[in-house]
Design a protein around this motif. Structure first.
Motif, PDB file in Angstrom:
ATOM      1  N   PRO A 121      30.635  54.449  92.566  1.00 45.64           N
ATOM      2  CA  PRO A 121      29.584  55.330  93.058  1.00 45.64           C
ATOM      3  C   PRO A 121      28.274  54.625  93.407  1.00 45.64           C
ATOM      4  CG  PRO A 121      30.640  56.257  91.123  1.00 45.64           C
ATOM      5  CD  PRO A 121      31.104  54.850  91.246  1.00 45.64           C
ATOM      6  N   GLN A 122      27.975  53.498  92.743  1.00 47.53           N
ATOM      7  CA  GLN A 122      26.714  52.787  92.984  1.00 47.53           C
ATOM      8  C   GLN A 122      25.544  53.760  92.868  1.00 47.53           C
ATOM      9  OE1 GLN A 122      27.069  50.712  96.719  1.00 47.53           O
ATOM     10  NE2 GLN A 122      28.764  49.463  96.021  1.00 47.53           N
ATOM     11  N   TRP A 123      25.367  54.303  91.673  1.00 47.07           N
ATOM     12  CA  TRP A 123      24.306  55.288  91.437  1.00 47.07           C
ATOM     13  C   TRP A 123      22.948  54.715  91.820  1.00 47.07           C
ATOM     14  CZ3 TRP A 123      26.226  59.850  90.846  1.00 47.07           C
ATOM     15  CH2 TRP A 123      27.459  60.024  90.224  1.00 47.07           C
ATOM     16  N   GLY A 124      22.195  55.504  92.582  1.00 46.40           N
ATOM     17  CA  GLY A 124      20.869  55.061  92.973  1.00 46.40           C
ATOM     18  C   GLY A 124      19.894  55.115  91.819  1.00 46.40           C
ATOM     19  N   SER A 125      20.029  56.114  90.945  1.00 43.39           N
ATOM     20  CA  SER A 125      19.128  56.226  89.804  1.00 43.39           C
ATOM     21  C   SER A 125      19.788  57.047  88.712  1.00 43.39           C
ATOM     22  CB  SER A 125      17.800  56.872  90.215  1.00 43.39           C
ATOM     23  OG  SER A 125      18.020  58.210  90.648  1.00 43.39           O
ATOM     24  N   VAL A 126      19.359  56.789  87.496  1.00 42.30           N
ATOM     25  CA  VAL A 126      19.787  57.562  86.321  1.00 42.30           C
ATOM     26  C   VAL A 126      18.528  57.913  85.548  1.00 42.30           C
ATOM     27  CG1 VAL A 126      21.160  57.585  84.211  1.00 42.30           C
ATOM     28  CG2 VAL A 126      21.990  56.332  86.217  1.00 42.30           C
ATOM     29  N   HIS A 127      18.296  59.221  85.344  1.00 44.55           N
ATOM     30  CA  HIS A 127      17.110  59.674  84.613  1.00 44.55           C
ATOM     31  C   HIS A 127      17.525  60.287  83.288  1.00 44.55           C
ATOM     32  CE1 HIS A 127      15.103  58.958  88.325  1.00 44.55           C
ATOM     33  NE2 HIS A 127      15.538  60.044  88.925  1.00 44.55           N
TER      34      HIS A 127
ATOM     35  N   ALA B 250      19.491  65.792  78.826  1.00 43.89           N
ATOM     36  CA  ALA B 250      20.515  65.588  79.848  1.00 43.89           C
ATOM     37  C   ALA B 250      20.325  64.238  80.521  1.00 43.89           C
ATOM     38  CB  ALA B 250      20.464  66.695  80.896  1.00 43.89           C
ATOM     39  N   LEU B 251      21.445  63.657  80.967  1.00 41.69           N
ATOM     40  CA  LEU B 251      21.415  62.526  81.885  1.00 41.69           C
ATOM     41  C   LEU B 251      21.580  63.080  83.288  1.00 41.69           C
ATOM     42  CD1 LEU B 251      23.685  59.788  80.258  1.00 41.69           C
ATOM     43  CD2 LEU B 251      21.220  59.731  80.532  1.00 41.69           C
ATOM     44  N   VAL B 252      20.737  62.646  84.202  1.00 39.59           N
ATOM     45  CA  VAL B 252      20.824  63.088  85.591  1.00 39.59           C
ATOM     46  C   VAL B 252      21.055  61.852  86.457  1.00 39.59           C
ATOM     47  CG1 VAL B 252      19.675  64.250  87.490  1.00 39.59           C
ATOM     48  CG2 VAL B 252      19.301  65.043  85.149  1.00 39.59           C
ATOM     49  N   LEU B 253      22.168  61.841  87.183  1.00 41.58           N
ATOM     50  CA  LEU B 253      22.536  60.702  88.015  1.00 41.58           C
ATOM     51  C   LEU B 253      22.482  61.109  89.482  1.00 41.58           C
ATOM     52  CD1 LEU B 253      24.611  60.879  85.342  1.00 41.58           C
ATOM     53  CD2 LEU B 253      25.249  58.632  86.201  1.00 41.58           C
ATOM     54  N   GLU B 254      21.996  60.208  90.330  1.00 41.56           N
ATOM     55  CA  GLU B 254      21.876  60.471  91.757  1.00 41.56           C
ATOM     56  C   GLU B 254      22.611  59.403  92.552  1.00 41.56           C
ATOM     57  OE1 GLU B 254      17.755  60.537  92.706  1.00 41.56           O
ATOM     58  OE2 GLU B 254      17.316  62.346  91.538  1.00 41.56           O
TER      59      GLU B 254
END
Length: 818
Positions: free
Chosen positions: A197-203, A626-630
């Protein structure tokens, strides 16, 4: 022969052989399924039909095109012009393709599934048969075997990295990791575990008033606040954390106190390090470990420490020549650079230009690594370009890398930790993944990801945890056995070809590639080995000093630059609100989901995000965060990939809960300690007030007693009384026991001892204020006061004292005021 070092070269060689196996063939390519699309993994001769040079990974259309190749028994052909139009975007010179030419399609299969196609252009329009077709099938099988081998190693690496990330999260509790370190660890960890997926960001999102332990308020969103932790887009530098952890593990094994201080790698960090050392010198610590940010600035402080009898050991970076430091523990950087050069020579046997980038080309480590690299490629056709430096700047590192890649370099050497990922990012951006040969230093999570996808080919990995561990152990031995005896077995470090007085302990390096090769460890094997090494050290119990030892460890960190904490009201209709209320994970396509209008989905869509994933952090079934992945990719998260993220989130939830519990216990402990200190102070005051010494006439003192008389108080009472008898030349001391809780046998014994002590100084103790109840108790317990004089009231006692000192009471009448 495939060695596993360079998948791109292996596949490119297969395509070259396929083109050479058909008469008059000039062009060929290998297309592999990636989700629902095809991508070009290798190509030969396609320049002639493209407006520009072919990129390594070019979108080649929908994967449904290989459905006609499910049976491997016979060749398929397609009109070349039609094939290029469908699968080669940018094919602007199709008039150069011979009329009637076809593309011979040979399926590439793994586990009986068609995963791609080997496509070779045949100008005469004839499908090959006999030996030629058998040759193409064999080459396609070789491609499938290479890809299958790579996938197996990739799967092993993913499993090992997932375990590594989970262990790191749990270890964060013991080391009291800061919020930004924890978020960065998780963000980078998930990205390294999940390759595609190559996540752009994880908050990380946490409820400010997060419920605990199955609270009935689960899901209530009204008037609640959330804290959102945002990370900068930069490679994480866990290197310094590993040095710190190694030092702390050694300290616990040896039973000594290790005080860790870290200075930011940004401006002013070198001055902060110097101040740390000065503070340690003032405290007279038993030894100092330091990773010098600027050895020149630090050297005066090292000299002061040595002059004060405090040994100094540098780790990671050697000190200046002729330093007063006792020893250097770290990597033989010349030898490590030589290993990197040897790998590059294997990756580019036909030569080419090589770019090199470092944090700082003026640092000793960088200069030595580059010197070793140049020595290894000397005499080959590799041309090492003048090295550049990014000075710890992500923007500068990416700019320099991109410029060099655009200039046509064939290989890149990442001299320092983040430089390898900088080269990898530039290769991705310019479509040269795999084709640009990259050798990196150290193993950041970004480096792990790029090793797995083939962007980085090899990494020279230092053993930084071992550096911190050995440094603390060495200083401990110095404190016990002496400096000279401890250093006797260590070799001297060579400086500019000559021996110096500085002793050197080489911690070595590991050469890591995704697959196992004759020259390297497989990534999965290295990750397991590294975990085993650390676990062994944590369990080891070393011979302890038997006396208090304190060491100062001064390291570096990447700082909090770019880290941002945001507070916002919780919107029940947002993705985060839904995740918290349902305590379940949600995958959202920002353009077609039922949450299309949710506020955080709208914001993400505006940033170009296609896939949003929210995963709850649970405690007792309650979602407290929560973890939020983009991701900018469509359909970036499958259910299998979601399961991986949920496992990380579950462990992270436990870690955060435990970290907060430890924090609350620590805070409560500090509160109790403060309360105890206040109570002790209050008791001291009460003790002072409960037995004051009051002179009421010449040679006569009064000492009222309040409360109980125990052994501790008796000692202070006698000491105070004797001091005042001497200072005031008293002859009679009236001890008023009216305020005592009880005059029992034990209290009476303390009072008799006080009277005996006073008698030795020529003074007499008179007990006054004995109540009827106290007198009855003393009789019942058989208390014998011996020769101690007693009086029922202070007035009678005072009269007795005057008679002993020759004084008298005079009563005078006063006239009326009228």
């Amino acid at each position: 022969m495939s060695t596993g070092l360079d998948l791109f070269a292996t596949l490119h060689g297969i395509v070259e052989q396929a083109v050479g196996s058909l008469p008059h063939a000039r062009r060929g390519s290998l297309l592999i399924r990636d989700g629902d699309r095809l991508v070009h993994r290798a190509s030969v001769g396609l320049d002639g039909v493209l407006a520009s040079s072919p990129q390594v990974l070019v979108d080649a259309g929908p994967a449904s095109a290989i459905s006609m190749l499910e049976s491997p028994d016979s060749a398929r052909v397609a009109a070349a012009a039609d094939w290029y139009r469908a699968h080669l975007p940018g094919a602007s010179a199709l008039h150069l393709v011979p009329a009637g030419a076809v593309v011979v399609l040979t399926p590439v299969r793994v586990h009986e599934q068609t995963i791609g196609v080997l496509a070779v252009e045949q100008p005469d329009g004839q499908a090959p048969s006999g030996e030629r077709w058998a040759r193409l099938v064999s080459l396609a099988d070789s491609a499938g075997a290479a890809l299958e081998r790579r996938e197996l190693y990739n799967d092993k690496a993913q499993t090992a990295q997932e375990v590594r990330v989970l262990e790191a999260v749990l270890n964060a509790v013991a080391t009291r990791t800061s919020p930004h370190e924890l978020v960065e660890m998780i963000s980078k960890g998930i990205k390294s575990v999940q390759l595609r997926p190559q996540w752009g960001s994880v908050h990380l999102v946490l409820l400010s008033d997060a419920p605990r332990g199955g609270s009935s308020s689960r899901g209530a969103a009204t008037d609640r606040e959330i804290r959102i932790y945002h990370l900068p887009r930069r490679p994480s530098v866990a290197y310094w954390h590993n040095i710190r952890d190694g030092a702390l593990v050694a300290g616990r094994s040896l039973g000594i106190h290790v005080d860790v201080r870290t200075a930011s790698t940004s401006a002013g960090g070198d001055v902060a390090q110097r101040d740390f050392l000065d503070e340690g010198i003032d405290r007279r610590v038993d030894g100092i470990v330091v990773s010098p940010m600027n050895p020149q600035i630090l050297e005066p402080a090292i000299r002061r420490a040595t002059a004060a009898g405090i040994p100094v050991v540098t780790v990671d970076t050697p000190p200046v020549d002729d330093s007063s430091a006792t020893a250097y523990i770290g990597t033989d950087n010349v030898a490590a650079g030589r290993l990197a050069g040897e790998l590059m020579a294997r990756l580019l046997p036909h030569g080419g230009k090589i770019g090199a980038q470092a944090f700082s080309i003026g640092s000793v480590n960088s200069m030595e690594r580059i010197a070793g690299f140049r020595a290894a490629v000397s005499g080959t056709s590799l041309d090492v370009q003048p090295p550049t430096e990014d000075l710890y700047s992500l923007a500068e590192g990416l700019r320099l890398s991109r410029e060099a890649v655009e200039a046509g370099i064939a290989g890149a050497f990442g001299v320092s930790a983040a430089n390898g990922p900088f080269w990898g990012m530039a290769a991705r951006a310019l479509g040269r993944e795999g084709k640009l040969k990259i050798v990196a230093f150290d193993l950041l999570n970004d480096t792990i990801t790029m090793l797995r996808e083939g962007t980085i080919h090899a990494a020279i990995v230092q053993r930084e945890h071992d550096m911190g561990y050995r440094a603390v152990q060495l200083l401990h031995d110095m404190a016990l056995d002496g400096v000279e005896a401890t250093l006797a077995g260590l070799p001297a470090r060579a400086v500019a070809g000559r021996a110096s007085t500085l002793r050197f302990m080489d911690t070595g390096v590991d050469v890591v590639t995704l697959e196992r090769t004759p020259w390297s460890l497989a990534l999965s094997d290295y990750l397991a080995l590294d975990a085993t090494r650390k676990a062994t050290r944590r369990r080891r119990r070393l011979i302890q000093a038997g006396r208090p030892i304190e060491l100062l460890v001064s390291g570096l960190n990447a700082g909090d630059e770019g880290f941002r904490e945001e507070r916002a009201p919780l919107d029940a209709e947002s993705l985060v609100g839904r995740v918290l209320s349902t305590a379940g994970a949600i995958i959202v396509d920002t353009r077609s989901s039922e949450l299309h209008d949710a506020p955080d989905v709208v914001e993400a869509r505006a940033r170009g995000v296609h896939t949003l994933v929210g995963v709850p952090l649970l405690a007792g079934g309650t979602a407290f965060g929560a973890l939020v992945l983009e991701s900018e990719r469509r359909a970036a998260c499958s259910l299998e990939e979601l399961a991986v993220i949920e496992r990380v989130a579950d462990t992270m939830g436990v870690a955060i809960e435990n970290a907060e519990l430890v924090h609350r216990i620590t805070e409560r402990t500090h509160e109790l300690e403060r309360a105890n200190r206040q109570q002790e102070s209050l008791l001291d005051t009460i003790r002072e007030l409960s037995s004051p010494v009051v002179p009421i006439a010449r040679s006569i003192l009064v000492m009222p007693l309040v409360g109980a008389m125990d052994a501790q108080r008796s000692g202070r009472f006698i000491e105070s009384m004797l001091r005042d008898i001497t200072e005031r030349q008293a002859r009679v001391v009236l001890v008023d026991v009216t305020g005592m809780a009880a005059v029992d046998a034990a209290s009476a014994e303390h009072l008799v001892r006080a009277a005996r002590a006073a008698r030795l100084l020529g003074a007499e103790v008179v007990l006054v204020g004995i109540t009827p109840a106290a007198a009855r108790l003393m009789v019942e317990q058989g208390v014998d006061l011996g020769s101690v004089v007693t009086r029922s009231t202070l007035e009678l006692g005072f009269t007795y004292a005057l008679s002993k000192t020759g004084g008298q009471i005079t009563y005078r009448a006063t006239s009326a005021p009228w």
